[in-house]
Structures are given as structure tokens and as C-alpha cells.
Design a protein around this motif. Structure first.
Motif, PDB file in Angstrom:
ATOM      1  N   ASP A 159      12.062   7.194   4.400  1.00  0.00           N
ATOM      2  CA  ASP A 159      11.886   6.825   5.641  1.00  0.00           C
ATOM      3  C   ASP A 159      13.228   6.917   6.583  1.00  0.00           C
ATOM      4  OD1 ASP A 159       9.338   6.139   5.125  1.00  0.00           O
ATOM      5  OD2 ASP A 159       9.659   3.764   5.067  1.00  0.00           O
ATOM      6  N   ALA A 204       0.722   3.961  -3.089  1.00  0.00           N
ATOM      7  CA  ALA A 204       0.472   5.493  -2.634  1.00  0.00           C
ATOM      8  C   ALA A 204       1.528   6.379  -3.177  1.00  0.00           C
ATOM      9  CB  ALA A 204       0.319   5.941  -1.299  1.00  0.00           C
ATOM     10  N   LEU A 205       2.899   5.925  -3.042  1.00  0.00           N
ATOM     11  CA  LEU A 205       3.967   6.742  -3.749  1.00  0.00           C
ATOM     12  C   LEU A 205       3.874   6.782  -5.278  1.00  0.00           C
ATOM     13  CD1 LEU A 205       6.554   8.565  -3.430  1.00  0.00           C
ATOM     14  CD2 LEU A 205       7.950   6.307  -3.189  1.00  0.00           C
ATOM     15  N   ALA A 212       7.728  12.734  -3.855  1.00  0.00           N
ATOM     16  CA  ALA A 212       7.569  12.863  -2.618  1.00  0.00           C
ATOM     17  C   ALA A 212       7.950  14.161  -1.996  1.00  0.00           C
ATOM     18  CB  ALA A 212       8.285  11.552  -1.582  1.00  0.00           C
ATOM     19  N   ARG A 256      11.372   4.652  -0.948  1.00  0.00           N
ATOM     20  CA  ARG A 256      10.482   4.731   0.382  1.00  0.00           C
ATOM     21  C   ARG A 256      11.615   4.455   1.361  1.00  0.00           C
ATOM     22  NH1 ARG A 256       6.855   7.668   1.764  1.00  0.00           N
ATOM     23  NH2 ARG A 256       8.206   8.003   3.186  1.00  0.00           N
ATOM     24  N   ALA A 264       0.925  -1.058  -0.069  1.00  0.00           N
ATOM     25  CA  ALA A 264       0.096  -0.060  -0.158  1.00  0.00           C
ATOM     26  C   ALA A 264       1.104   1.246  -0.086  1.00  0.00           C
ATOM     27  CB  ALA A 264      -0.884  -0.040   1.424  1.00  0.00           C
ATOM     28  N   ASP A 265       1.898   1.298   0.789  1.00  0.00           N
ATOM     29  CA  ASP A 265       2.692   2.359   0.843  1.00  0.00           C
ATOM     30  C   ASP A 265       3.420   2.621  -0.529  1.00  0.00           C
ATOM     31  OD1 ASP A 265       4.385   0.331   1.258  1.00  0.00           O
ATOM     32  OD2 ASP A 265       5.860   1.455   2.312  1.00  0.00           O
ATOM     33  N   LEU A 266       3.870   1.845  -1.242  1.00  0.00           N
ATOM     34  CA  LEU A 266       4.470   2.073  -2.644  1.00  0.00           C
ATOM     35  C   LEU A 266       3.520   2.476  -3.634  1.00  0.00           C
ATOM     36  CD1 LEU A 266       7.092  -1.171  -2.424  1.00  0.00           C
ATOM     37  CD2 LEU A 266       7.170   1.097  -1.545  1.00  0.00           C
ATOM     38  N   TYR A 282      10.693   8.818  -8.006  1.00  0.00           N
ATOM     39  CA  TYR A 282       9.918   8.607  -6.848  1.00  0.00           C
ATOM     40  C   TYR A 282      10.345   9.701  -5.705  1.00  0.00           C
ATOM     41  CZ  TYR A 282       8.579   4.787  -9.700  1.00  0.00           C
ATOM     42  OH  TYR A 282       8.117   4.118 -10.695  1.00  0.00           O
TER      43      TYR A 282
END
Length: 309
Positions: A234, A182-183, A265, A230, A178-180, A261
Motif C-alpha cells: 500500500d 485475498a493476498l 503480489a 500489504r 478480506a484484503d489479507l 506475500y
């Protein structure tokens, strides 16, 4: 795609993923020095490392907070050169986190425990990271791990697990973490980039990739790039003053890979330094890298031989 073909194609994924580790080698050896001269960006500086396994610090230059160091995975001079770079970068900024393509971000906790239990023990760390020694031709990457572990800098994984990659190839968006996803949804991506990445994957696999697999392999490559971005984000958000990525040249490309990416962000382009490590005569895509470092090619077998069997 019929069931029999799909099963056969998915059975190829481990081979194809392992080949990704050396795909830039295949592409590079297929191109001439003339094409390298024609396609290299005028803004890219080439530093020839023919006689030295280390890279000297550029004069009066301060690296930005996101540094991406590419590689041809089977070139030992690249690894020794980048190990020297890592020692310099970490000495310059001790609050550095180093993200490795060579293992999954899901192994970070295990790696941290291994470092606490056996400080400086490279084998303990790579065992905890579940690093695939055969696919990565260990100990080629050992100088990099030693440089980081002996410095005390934090180590993190940047990749996604192989089973997850297989699912992404097979299922597409439904299998993305999910986090990837979203990115990715925040990332500008056009048809030219899609076509360029598709062709890069095909070229990197010596033209042997089944056409039906290419859309899934593009998805998988994008997911891996998003995962590395990501992991870098982080690390920065958790307090790192500088984050260094150790990955293949294809993953550090400004136009198609991790930097895309990072910028999606909110990272300014000026906060990113993408450095390719290539060999004499190998081409650098226009606008792909901020700098290129070169070292002579090792003795190697035909990188396309595995696809001819």
C-alpha cells in the motif's frame, strides 16, 4: 478441543504473542555455533557488529525498493544499528515509508494526526499507535522511532490488532481481513512451508506450545506476515519510492514470511532485500535471508523461563 481446554488455550494467546517478540532469541540460544555453520546458506554474507552499534553502508550498493530489517527484539545493539541504517536509507531516498511491526495498521490515521500536532514527539506517536510498551520493552525501539520521526519520513503500522489475532487463532479463515485473505489466496504455499513454520513456532516457544494450538498459531503468523506485506504494498502504491519494514527476523524470512506475500503480489525477487540481525553463534536458515548482520547478545534471562512457570 473441549470447551475448557479451548478457553485455557486462548487465555494463553497474549503470553504466546508476547513471546513471539522474543521467540527467535529462544531458538537462537538453543542452537550451537556448529549447527549455525552447517545450516547457513553459502550465499549469505555475515557482518560482525561485535564492536560497533552501527552498520556501515555496503560499498557501491543501492538498496532495492523493499528493504526488510529483522531483529532480535531484546537486543539493543540491533535497534541502534538499524536506526543508523534508516537514517542512511532515508537520506538516500527521502520518499521512504517505514512500516513497523510494533503497531497495527489500523492506527495509521491516529499516528498521522499525532505527528501533525506534535512533530518529532516520539511519545505522542507511540501513544497514538497504542504501542504496548511492556510487551515491546520500551524504550528499546526508541532509536528507530527517533530516526524516522526526525527525518520526516512517513510511519505506518504493519500488524493486525491483538483481538483480530485471537479470532484468527480461534476461527481460522472466517476471521481473516478480506484484503489479507485475498493476498494469501494468491500466495504459493506448500506442505514443506507449512511444516517449517509450524516447527519454527514450536521451537520459538521452547516446545511449550500445546499441539492443538499450533494450526491456529500458524494461521495467525501467516496473517501477520500478510498484513505487513500489504502495508508495504500500500505504501509503495501510494507513491513511496522505498519501503522499509522493521520486524522480527521471523517475519523477514524469504522462504516463509513477508517476502513470500510481496512476490505473490508481483514484486520481483530482486526488488526485495531481506536482512537478518542475529548474534554470534545463532543459525540462519538456508535461503532465509539476503544478508546477516551480527551483534553480541545482551545479558538476558533464560528466554524459556516464562514457559516453565
Amino acid at each position: 478441543m473441549n470447551i475448557a481446554f479451548r478457553s485455557a488455550a486462548l487465555a494463553l494467546v497474549p503470553l504466546l504473542l508476547a513471546a513471539c517478540a522474543f521467540s527467535t532469541t529462544a531458538t537462537a540460544t538453543a542452537r550451537s555455533a556448529a549447527s549455525a555453520s552447517a545450516s547457513a546458506s553459502a550465499s549469505v554474507a555475515s557482518v560482525d557488529l561485535r564492536s560497533a552499534p552501527t552498520v556501515s553502508a555496503p560499498a557501491a550498493r543501492s538498496e532495492p525498493p523493499f528493504v526488510l530489517l529483522g531483529e532480535l527484539h531484546d537486543n539493543p545493539v540491533h535497534h541502534r544499528a538499524r536506526a543508523e541504517q534508516l537514517r542512511r536509507l532515508i537520506a538516500q531516498e527521502p520518499r521512504t515509508v517505514v512500516v513497523f511491526e510494533q503497531f497495527s495498521r489500523s492506527e495509521d490515521a491516529a499516528v498521522a494526526r499525532a505527528r501533525q500536532a506534535a512533530p518529532g514527539d516520539v511519545n505522542a506517536v507511540i501513544d497514538a499507535a497504542k504501542l504496548d510498551r511492556k510487551s515491546w520493552r520500551w524504550p528499546l525501539h526508541q532509536p528507530l522511532f527517533e530516526a524516522v520521526l526526525h527525518s520526516g519520513a512517513e510511519v505506518r503500522g504493519g500488524n493486525i490488532e491483538r483481538d483480530q489475532v485471537r479470532r484468527i487463532v480461534r476461527e481460522g479463515d472466517a476471521a481473516w481481513p478480506a484484503d489479507l485473505l485475498a493476498l494469501r489466496e494468491r500466495t504459493a504455499w506448500n506442505g514443506a512451508q507449512q511444516d517449517a513454520l509450524r516447527q519454527d513456532i514450536q521451537d520459538g516457544h521452547c516446545g511449550a506450545m500445546p499441539e492443538a494450538m499450533l494450526p491456529g498459531m500458524v494461521q495467525a503468523q501467516r496473517a501477520r506476515d500478510a498484513a505487513m506485506a500489504r502495508a508495504m504494498l500500500d505504501a509503495r502504491e501510494s507513491g513511496a519510492k522505498r519501503v522499509v519494514l522493521i520486524a522480527g527476523n521471523g517475519h523477514v524470512r524469504r522462504d516463509l514470511a513477508v517476502p513470500v506475500y510481496l512476490q505473490a503480489a508481483g514484486v520481483p525477487s530482486t526488488d526485495i532485500d531481506a536482512v537478518a540481525y542475529l548474534e554470534p553463534g545463532s543459525a540462519a536458515p538456508a535461503g532465509g535471508y539476503d544478508r546477516v548482520e551480527r551483534a553480541p547478545a545482551p545479558s538476558r534471562e533464560d528466554p524459556c523461563a516464562q514457559f516453565k512457570r
